[in-house]
Motif scaffolding. Structure first.
Motif, PDB file in Angstrom:
ATOM      1  N   VAL A   1       0.871  -1.178   0.000  1.00  0.00           N
ATOM      2  CA  VAL A   1       0.000   0.000   0.000  1.00  0.00           C
ATOM      3  C   VAL A   1       0.905   1.223   0.000  1.00  0.00           C
ATOM      4  O   VAL A   1       1.741   1.385   0.874  1.00  0.00           O
ATOM      5  N   ARG A   2       0.725   2.058  -1.017  1.00  0.00           N
ATOM      6  CA  ARG A   2       1.546   3.270  -1.143  1.00  0.00           C
ATOM      7  C   ARG A   2       0.860   4.436  -0.443  1.00  0.00           C
ATOM      8  O   ARG A   2      -0.337   4.411  -0.198  1.00  0.00           O
ATOM      9  N   TRP A   3       1.637   5.460  -0.132  1.00  0.00           N
ATOM     10  CA  TRP A   3       1.074   6.655   0.488  1.00  0.00           C
ATOM     11  C   TRP A   3       0.093   7.346  -0.450  1.00  0.00           C
ATOM     12  O   TRP A   3      -0.838   8.018   0.000  1.00  0.00           O
ATOM     13  N   THR A   4       0.270   7.133  -1.768  1.00  0.00           N
ATOM     14  CA  THR A   4      -0.703   7.693  -2.720  1.00  0.00           C
ATOM     15  C   THR A   4      -2.060   7.010  -2.555  1.00  0.00           C
ATOM     16  O   THR A   4      -3.100   7.641  -2.745  1.00  0.00           O
ATOM     17  N   ASP A   5      -2.049   5.711  -2.199  1.00  0.00           N
ATOM     18  CA  ASP A   5      -3.308   5.008  -1.938  1.00  0.00           C
ATOM     19  C   ASP A   5      -4.001   5.589  -0.709  1.00  0.00           C
ATOM     20  O   ASP A   5      -5.218   5.763  -0.688  1.00  0.00           O
ATOM     21  N   VAL A   6      -3.210   5.867   0.328  1.00  0.00           N
ATOM     22  CA  VAL A   6      -3.759   6.464   1.551  1.00  0.00           C
ATOM     23  C   VAL A   6      -4.419   7.805   1.210  1.00  0.00           C
ATOM     24  O   VAL A   6      -5.549   8.078   1.625  1.00  0.00           O
ATOM     25  N   ALA A   7      -3.708   8.614   0.428  1.00  0.00           N
ATOM     26  CA  ALA A   7      -4.236   9.930   0.051  1.00  0.00           C
ATOM     27  C   ALA A   7      -5.482   9.799  -0.818  1.00  0.00           C
ATOM     28  O   ALA A   7      -6.451  10.556  -0.656  1.00  0.00           O
ATOM     29  N   LYS A   8      -5.471   8.835  -1.732  1.00  0.00           N
ATOM     30  CA  LYS A   8      -6.607   8.623  -2.630  1.00  0.00           C
ATOM     31  C   LYS A   8      -7.867   8.251  -1.842  1.00  0.00           C
ATOM     32  O   LYS A   8      -8.945   8.797  -2.070  1.00  0.00           O
ATOM     33  N   PHE A   9      -7.723   7.321  -0.906  1.00  0.00           N
ATOM     34  CA  PHE A   9      -8.852   6.935  -0.061  1.00  0.00           C
ATOM     35  C   PHE A   9      -9.334   8.112   0.774  1.00  0.00           C
ATOM     36  O   PHE A   9     -10.527   8.392   0.850  1.00  0.00           O
ATOM     37  N   ALA A  10      -8.396   8.783   1.435  1.00  0.00           N
ATOM     38  CA  ALA A  10      -8.765   9.890   2.319  1.00  0.00           C
ATOM     39  C   ALA A  10      -9.488  10.984   1.538  1.00  0.00           C
ATOM     40  O   ALA A  10     -10.519  11.495   1.987  1.00  0.00           O
ATOM     41  N   LEU A  11      -8.959  11.344   0.384  1.00  0.00           N
ATOM     42  CA  LEU A  11      -9.567  12.396  -0.433  1.00  0.00           C
ATOM     43  C   LEU A  11     -10.966  12.004  -0.896  1.00  0.00           C
ATOM     44  O   LEU A  11     -11.929  12.752  -0.719  1.00  0.00           O
ATOM     45  N   THR A  12     -11.090  10.807  -1.472  1.00  0.00           N
ATOM     46  CA  THR A  12     -12.382  10.388  -2.025  1.00  0.00           C
ATOM     47  C   THR A  12     -13.441  10.248  -0.952  1.00  0.00           C
ATOM     48  O   THR A  12     -14.544  10.803  -1.065  1.00  0.00           O
ATOM     49  N   PHE A  13     -13.121   9.514   0.116  1.00  0.00           N
ATOM     50  CA  PHE A  13     -14.120   9.307   1.169  1.00  0.00           C
ATOM     51  C   PHE A  13     -14.416  10.606   1.908  1.00  0.00           C
ATOM     52  O   PHE A  13     -15.564  10.874   2.259  1.00  0.00           O
ATOM     53  N   GLY A  14     -13.403  11.424   2.139  1.00  0.00           N
ATOM     54  CA  GLY A  14     -13.618  12.705   2.811  1.00  0.00           C
ATOM     55  C   GLY A  14     -14.496  13.641   2.007  1.00  0.00           C
ATOM     56  O   GLY A  14     -15.415  14.267   2.545  1.00  0.00           O
ATOM     57  N   VAL A  15     -14.251  13.717   0.699  1.00  0.00           N
ATOM     58  CA  VAL A  15     -15.044  14.604  -0.166  1.00  0.00           C
ATOM     59  C   VAL A  15     -16.500  14.150  -0.214  1.00  0.00           C
ATOM     60  O   VAL A  15     -17.426  14.957  -0.054  1.00  0.00           O
ATOM     61  N   PHE A  16     -16.717  12.850  -0.424  1.00  0.00           N
ATOM     62  CA  PHE A  16     -18.102  12.371  -0.488  1.00  0.00           C
ATOM     63  C   PHE A  16     -18.815  12.536   0.848  1.00  0.00           C
ATOM     64  O   PHE A  16     -19.993  12.885   0.886  1.00  0.00           O
ATOM     65  N   GLN A  17     -18.092  12.279   1.938  1.00  0.00           N
ATOM     66  CA  GLN A  17     -18.714  12.417   3.261  1.00  0.00           C
ATOM     67  C   GLN A  17     -19.045  13.880   3.557  1.00  0.00           C
ATOM     68  O   GLN A  17     -19.988  14.168   4.282  1.00  0.00           O
ATOM     69  N   ALA A  18     -18.283  14.812   2.992  1.00  0.00           N
ATOM     70  CA  ALA A  18     -18.579  16.239   3.174  1.00  0.00           C
ATOM     71  C   ALA A  18     -19.699  16.705   2.243  1.00  0.00           C
ATOM     72  O   ALA A  18     -20.510  17.553   2.621  1.00  0.00           O
ATOM     73  N   LEU A  19     -19.745  16.160   1.034  1.00  0.00           N
ATOM     74  CA  LEU A  19     -20.752  16.595   0.058  1.00  0.00           C
ATOM     75  C   LEU A  19     -22.157  16.097   0.381  1.00  0.00           C
ATOM     76  O   LEU A  19     -23.136  16.806   0.147  1.00  0.00           O
ATOM     77  N   MET A  20     -22.258  14.898   0.909  1.00  0.00           N
ATOM     78  CA  MET A  20     -23.590  14.327   1.149  1.00  0.00           C
ATOM     79  C   MET A  20     -24.431  15.147   2.125  1.00  0.00           C
ATOM     80  O   MET A  20     -25.618  15.365   1.855  1.00  0.00           O
ATOM     81  N   PRO A  21     -23.887  15.607   3.244  1.00  0.00           N
ATOM     82  CA  PRO A  21     -24.730  16.452   4.104  1.00  0.00           C
ATOM     83  C   PRO A  21     -25.166  17.738   3.404  1.00  0.00           C
ATOM     84  O   PRO A  21     -26.287  18.208   3.596  1.00  0.00           O
ATOM     85  N   LEU A  22     -24.267  18.299   2.588  1.00  0.00           N
ATOM     86  CA  LEU A  22     -24.635  19.499   1.826  1.00  0.00           C
ATOM     87  C   LEU A  22     -25.789  19.213   0.885  1.00  0.00           C
ATOM     88  O   LEU A  22     -26.752  19.985   0.800  1.00  0.00           O
ATOM     89  N   LEU A  23     -25.690  18.084   0.165  1.00  0.00           N
ATOM     90  CA  LEU A  23     -26.772  17.706  -0.761  1.00  0.00           C
ATOM     91  C   LEU A  23     -28.074  17.493  -0.007  1.00  0.00           C
ATOM     92  O   LEU A  23     -29.136  17.954  -0.438  1.00  0.00           O
ATOM     93  N   GLY A  24     -27.996  16.780   1.117  1.00  0.00           N
ATOM     94  CA  GLY A  24     -29.198  16.543   1.919  1.00  0.00           C
ATOM     95  C   GLY A  24     -29.813  17.829   2.434  1.00  0.00           C
ATOM     96  O   GLY A  24     -31.029  18.002   2.439  1.00  0.00           O
ATOM     97  N   TRP A  25     -28.959  18.757   2.845  1.00  0.00           N
ATOM     98  CA  TRP A  25     -29.433  20.027   3.389  1.00  0.00           C
ATOM     99  C   TRP A  25     -30.121  20.868   2.311  1.00  0.00           C
ATOM    100  O   TRP A  25     -31.178  21.442   2.540  1.00  0.00           O
ATOM    101  N   PHE A  26     -29.514  20.919   1.121  1.00  0.00           N
ATOM    102  CA  PHE A  26     -30.066  21.743   0.047  1.00  0.00           C
ATOM    103  C   PHE A  26     -31.220  21.069  -0.692  1.00  0.00           C
ATOM    104  O   PHE A  26     -32.060  21.737  -1.282  1.00  0.00           O
ATOM    105  N   ALA A  27     -31.248  19.754  -0.688  1.00  0.00           N
ATOM    106  CA  ALA A  27     -32.271  19.053  -1.462  1.00  0.00           C
ATOM    107  C   ALA A  27     -33.662  19.230  -0.876  1.00  0.00           C
ATOM    108  O   ALA A  27     -34.636  19.345  -1.626  1.00  0.00           O
ATOM    109  N   GLY A  28     -33.758  19.231   0.441  1.00  0.00           N
ATOM    110  CA  GLY A  28     -35.060  19.470   1.066  1.00  0.00           C
ATOM    111  C   GLY A  28     -35.990  18.278   1.003  1.00  0.00           C
ATOM    112  O   GLY A  28     -35.602  17.155   0.695  1.00  0.00           O
TER     113      GLY A  28
END
Length: 195
Positions: free
Chosen positions: A32-59
């Motif tokens: 497992v490379r550090w790029t894999d760690v960054a890839k997971f962290a970025l992808t999961f972090g972004v989606f986990q941050a976007l979903m509450p925003l979508l839920g909040w704005f979607a109504g």
């Protein structure tokens, strides 16, 4: 008004599934490379941050539509990835007999599917914040940051496991598939499908 500690607790609870997925994936990798760690962290972090925003704005309209099916969507996504892991575990590898998922590369598509499946609960959190008139920007950012940090930690922990247990890659792949499937079943159970 919601406190920082409450949002931190919510963020940690929402990150559990992402952490389990990251740990299961990294545990079956011989490297497992550090790029894999960054890839997971970025992808999961972004989606986990976007979903509450979508839920909040979607109504009401959007949530009413997806709330009837969100648990089935999450289950099907997780079950699909679990089936893929089982298939990879039984594919023959002429070189060393390890599972086909041993390649450290994980496609952005598969990673996005996993991130969506593990962040659907965050959509409901965003919607509930809207109903309670709570702010969403800083909680959403905190949820994403916490998820990114915990996911990176899980991938790193799995990296340590993988270096000591490469010969058991097929078993870990099957266990990982089972865990993903059980997460999917737990989501269905929490939504009353089995009662």
């Amino acid at each position: 008004m919601i406190s920082f500690i409450e949002v931190l607790g919510i963020a940690m609870a929402l990150s559990v599934d992402a952490m389990v997925v990251a740990l299961c994936w990294s545990a079956v990798q011989p490297k497992v490379r550090w790029t894999d760690v960054a890839k997971f962290a970025l992808t999961f972090g972004v989606f986990q941050a976007l979903m509450p925003l979508l839920g909040w704005f979607a109504g009401d309209a959007f949530y009413a539509l997806i709330s009837r099916w969100d648990h089935w969507i999450a289950f099907l996504l997780l079950a699909g990835v679990a089936c893929s892991m089982v298939k990879e575990a039984f594919e023959k590898d002429e070189e060393d007999g390890q599972c086909a998922c041993r390649d450290g590369e994980l496609s952005w598509t598969k990673l996005a599917v996993l991130a969506v499946a593990t962040s659907l609960d965050a959509l409901a959190v965003g919607f509930s914040f809207a109903l309670a008139n709570f702010p969403i920007v800083w909680p959403s950012a905190l949820i994403g940051i916490v998820c990114a940090f915990l996911t990176a930690a899980a991938v790193s922990l799995g990296k340590g496991l993988s270096q000591r247990s490469a010969r058991h890659a097929k078993k870990f792949s099957l266990v990982g598939a089972l865990v993903l499937f059980l997460i999917g079943l737990r989501i269905l159970w929490e939504h009353g499908v089995f009662s």
